[in-house]
Motif scaffolding. Structure first.
Motif, PDB file in Angstrom:
ATOM      1  N   LEU A   5       0.825  -1.202   0.000  1.00 57.52           N
ATOM      2  CA  LEU A   5       0.000   0.000   0.000  1.00 57.52           C
ATOM      3  C   LEU A   5       0.861   1.254   0.000  1.00 57.52           C
ATOM      4  CD1 LEU A   5      -2.807  -1.067   2.471  1.00 57.52           C
ATOM      5  CD2 LEU A   5      -3.140  -0.396   0.074  1.00 57.52           C
ATOM      6  N   LEU A   8      -4.410  -2.389  -5.557  1.00 55.17           N
ATOM      7  CA  LEU A   8      -3.863  -1.478  -4.554  1.00 55.17           C
ATOM      8  C   LEU A   8      -4.423  -0.073  -4.734  1.00 55.17           C
ATOM      9  CD1 LEU A   8      -0.178  -2.722  -4.572  1.00 55.17           C
ATOM     10  CD2 LEU A   8      -1.761  -2.829  -2.620  1.00 55.17           C
ATOM     11  N   TYR A   9      -4.565   0.369  -5.975  1.00 54.53           N
ATOM     12  CA  TYR A   9      -5.168   1.677  -6.239  1.00 54.53           C
ATOM     13  C   TYR A   9      -6.597   1.708  -5.690  1.00 54.53           C
ATOM     14  CZ  TYR A   9      -7.314   5.593  -8.591  1.00 54.53           C
ATOM     15  OH  TYR A   9      -8.012   6.750  -8.852  1.00 54.53           O
ATOM     16  N   LEU A  31      -9.800   3.581   1.097  1.00 48.35           N
ATOM     17  CA  LEU A  31      -9.282   4.171   2.331  1.00 48.35           C
ATOM     18  C   LEU A  31      -9.516   5.681   2.347  1.00 48.35           C
ATOM     19  CD1 LEU A  31      -5.953   2.171   2.638  1.00 48.35           C
ATOM     20  CD2 LEU A  31      -7.829   2.155   4.309  1.00 48.35           C
ATOM     21  N   ARG A  32      -9.287   6.327   1.214  1.00 50.06           N
ATOM     22  CA  ARG A  32      -9.523   7.772   1.116  1.00 50.06           C
ATOM     23  C   ARG A  32     -10.988   8.089   1.387  1.00 50.06           C
ATOM     24  NH1 ARG A  32     -11.750  11.285  -1.722  1.00 50.06           N
ATOM     25  NH2 ARG A  32     -12.372   9.879  -3.396  1.00 50.06           N
ATOM     26  N   ASN A  50      -9.314   7.996   5.383  1.00 50.34           N
ATOM     27  CA  ASN A  50      -7.946   7.565   5.709  1.00 50.34           C
ATOM     28  C   ASN A  50      -7.830   7.115   7.162  1.00 50.34           C
ATOM     29  OD1 ASN A  50      -6.732   7.957   3.134  1.00 50.34           O
ATOM     30  ND2 ASN A  50      -6.916  10.157   3.503  1.00 50.34           N
ATOM     31  N   ASP A  86       3.557   0.338  -3.548  1.00 47.66           N
ATOM     32  CA  ASP A  86       3.004  -0.230  -4.770  1.00 47.66           C
ATOM     33  C   ASP A  86       3.676  -1.574  -5.103  1.00 47.66           C
ATOM     34  OD1 ASP A  86       0.954  -0.090  -6.534  1.00 47.66           O
ATOM     35  OD2 ASP A  86       2.020   1.051  -8.049  1.00 47.66           O
ATOM     36  N   CYS A 113      -7.853  -0.102  -3.275  1.00 51.24           N
ATOM     37  CA  CYS A 113      -7.791  -0.091  -1.808  1.00 51.24           C
ATOM     38  C   CYS A 113      -7.464   1.308  -1.286  1.00 51.24           C
ATOM     39  CB  CYS A 113      -6.746  -1.080  -1.303  1.00 51.24           C
ATOM     40  SG  CYS A 113      -7.229  -2.815  -1.481  1.00 51.24           S
ATOM     41  N   ARG A 114      -6.512   1.968  -1.924  1.00 50.45           N
ATOM     42  CA  ARG A 114      -6.166   3.336  -1.504  1.00 50.45           C
ATOM     43  C   ARG A 114      -7.349   4.282  -1.677  1.00 50.45           C
ATOM     44  NH1 ARG A 114      -1.622   2.396  -4.858  1.00 50.45           N
ATOM     45  NH2 ARG A 114       0.038   1.464  -3.639  1.00 50.45           N
ATOM     46  N   GLU A 115      -8.094   4.114  -2.748  1.00 53.68           N
ATOM     47  CA  GLU A 115      -9.269   4.951  -2.991  1.00 53.68           C
ATOM     48  C   GLU A 115     -10.346   4.683  -1.932  1.00 53.68           C
ATOM     49  OE1 GLU A 115     -11.847   7.761  -4.479  1.00 53.68           O
ATOM     50  OE2 GLU A 115      -9.687   7.541  -4.715  1.00 53.68           O
TER      51      GLU A 115
END
Length: 117
Positions: A45, A56-57, A63-64, A68, A48, A59-61
């Motif tokens: 995370l 992963l992208y 989380l955002r 976060n 990358d 998942c990051r989105e």
């Protein structure tokens, strides 16, 4: 809780993480705190990984969108709730690939109650 037919442990862990984030967003389960026992997921995370960049992208989105939430590594031995759910899953028929509990199973409730005392 659910099962997967993915051969790689890392891929399974990442898909489970993604599924958990999706559920948290879908049901507006905020605020949340992320506890994960797979340090490799945390590293991916942050840094990358070419094989998992799309997931992963996503998942990051997620989380955002969840604000976060704070996250930390949690040793597998510390997460007795996960072990309890794995035991409960083993008792169920495998006809369903995923079960979302409306109320925690008794063994989970016992573990959660023990954490609050």
């Amino acid at each position: 809780m659910g099962n997967t037919y993915i051969a790689s442990n890392i891929t399974s862990e990442l898909y489970a993480f993604h599924k958990g984030l999706t559920i948290a967003l879908q049901y507006n389960l905020t605020p949340i705190e992320i506890n994960i026992d797979c340090t490799y997921i945390i590293q991916m995370l942050l840094n990358d990984h070419p094989s998992y960049s799309t997931l992963l992208y996503d998942c990051r989105e997620l989380l955002r969108q969840l604000g976060n939430p704070p996250g930390q590594h949690n040793f597998r031995e510390q997460n007795q709730v996960t072990d309890c759910l794995a035991t409960e899953w083993a008792k169920l028929t495998k006809a369903n690939s995923f079960v979302l509990w409306a109320v925690p199973p008794f063994c989970v409730k016992k573990k959660l109650d023990a954490d609050t005392t």
